[in-house]
Design an enzyme around this catalytic site. Structure first.
Site, mmCIF file in Angstrom:
data_model
loop_
_atom_site.group_PDB
_atom_site.id
_atom_site.type_symbol
_atom_site.label_atom_id
_atom_site.label_comp_id
_atom_site.label_asym_id
_atom_site.label_seq_id
_atom_site.Cartn_x
_atom_site.Cartn_y
_atom_site.Cartn_z
ATOM 1 N N CYS A 49 64.604 96.030 -90.696
ATOM 2 C CA CYS A 49 64.400 94.766 -90.028
ATOM 3 C C CYS A 49 64.318 94.877 -88.501
ATOM 4 O O CYS A 49 63.335 95.391 -87.995
ATOM 5 C CB CYS A 49 65.458 93.778 -90.466
ATOM 6 N N HIS A 109 67.095 94.067 -96.368
ATOM 7 C CA HIS A 109 68.546 94.196 -96.172
ATOM 8 C C HIS A 109 69.206 94.172 -97.551
ATOM 9 O O HIS A 109 68.563 94.206 -98.561
ATOM 10 C CB HIS A 109 69.073 92.981 -95.413
HETATM 11 N N1 GLN Z 1 65.714 89.376 -84.927
HETATM 12 C C1 GLN Z 1 64.657 89.810 -85.772
HETATM 13 C C2 GLN Z 1 63.918 88.666 -86.441
HETATM 14 O O1 GLN Z 1 64.382 87.635 -86.484
HETATM 15 C C3 GLN Z 1 65.228 90.767 -86.838
HETATM 16 C C4 GLN Z 1 66.192 90.078 -87.735
HETATM 17 C C5 GLN Z 1 66.969 91.045 -88.631
HETATM 18 O O2 GLN Z 1 67.206 92.220 -88.324
HETATM 19 N N2 GLN Z 1 67.414 90.513 -89.773
HETATM 20 O O3 GLN Z 1 62.874 88.834 -86.946
#
Ligand code: GLN
Length: 252
Positions: free
Chosen positions: A93, A194
């Protein structure tokens, strides 16, 4: 044999228990008689190519990404050198986004990335949240599924010809439109999944470990003896069923 994992920014990039992926790698390596040393690499700390068999980055909120982006951009050449030397990389992510050229957040700020993956990311208005199911083929001829959870505002665009990690069976994936999820360049894998990802997808944990062993030995990746993954298979099935219950690919 001892393998070394470089865990980048563990204090900044660790949401949705992404740290759990490291625990799975350590345990599955131990079940094969391999020792896995985990070395944290923080802000301003050097990354020396060749020292790590596997590099790992977790996910993070825009704020944390903003704090580490200049540092990971500066580490771009060392990361490229490590990968050219055969090191494997898993980025989840927010970490995935910062392995690309840049992440433009919802305020329009462009966070520089390491430029290791031929992708860029732009945040959209609405977050893409929920269980995800992918179909992928990391080993030619071996179709597998990956089940996980996504929560991101970023839409990641792959450069033409870039290999995705997989095709979305259910969920949003990279951008909620292309039907693609993640990106792969040899032993470098970026994904939005995740969960943490690896406990419910043990085959992928093993794939990463075989790449790390190949880096350490200088040989070709060779599959491990299978383990009794009954519990993991149940966790995968539950996650996959939740994703399917969302009903096919979603788009925004
Ligand atoms: N901040 C990034 C987004 O919103 C990644 C989010 C995350 O790692 N879950 O896309």
């Amino acid at each position: 044999m001892k393998l070394t994992v470089g865990h980048l920014y563990p204090d900044y990039l660790n949401i949705y228990a992404d740290r759990g992926n490291i625990a799975v790698l350590v345990r599955r390596a131990a079940w094969r008689g391999l020792e896995l040393e985990v070395v944290p690499i923080g802000l301003g700390e050097p990354l020396r190519a060749g020292e790590h068999d596997l590099l790992y980055l977790g996910g993070g909120q825009d704020r944390e990404q903003g704090l580490i982006a200049p540092d990971i951009a500066a580490k771009g050449p060392a990361l490229a050198e490590a990968v050219a030397g055969g090191a494997a990389v898993l980025a989840v992510c927010g970490g995935y986004q910062l392995l690309g050229r840049f992440y433009r957040d919802r305020y329009g700020s462009e966070l520089p990335g390491a430029g290791l993956l031929p992708v860029h990311t732009v945040a959209g208005e609405r977050r893409m949240i929920g269980d995800v199911l992918l179909e992928c083929e990391l080993v030619p001829g071996e179709r597998r599924t990956l089940a996980g959870f996504e929560n991101h505002a970023g839409r990641t665009i792959l450069d033409p010809g870039t290999e995705p990690l997989g095709r979305v069976v259910s969920g949003f994936g990279n951008d909620g439109a292309s039907g693609l999820e993640g990106a792969r360049a040899g032993r470098v894998v970026g994904t939005y999944l995740h969960g943490p990802l690896l406990p419910r997808n043990p085959w992928f944990a093993d794939w990463l470990l075989t790449q790390a062993v190949a880096h350490r030995t200088g040989g070709e990746p060779a599959p491990f003896e299978p383990l009794d993954d009954g519990l993991e298979a149940e966790a995968h099935a539950v996650s996959a069923a939740r994703a399917k219950a969302r009903g096919g690919r979603r788009s925004r």
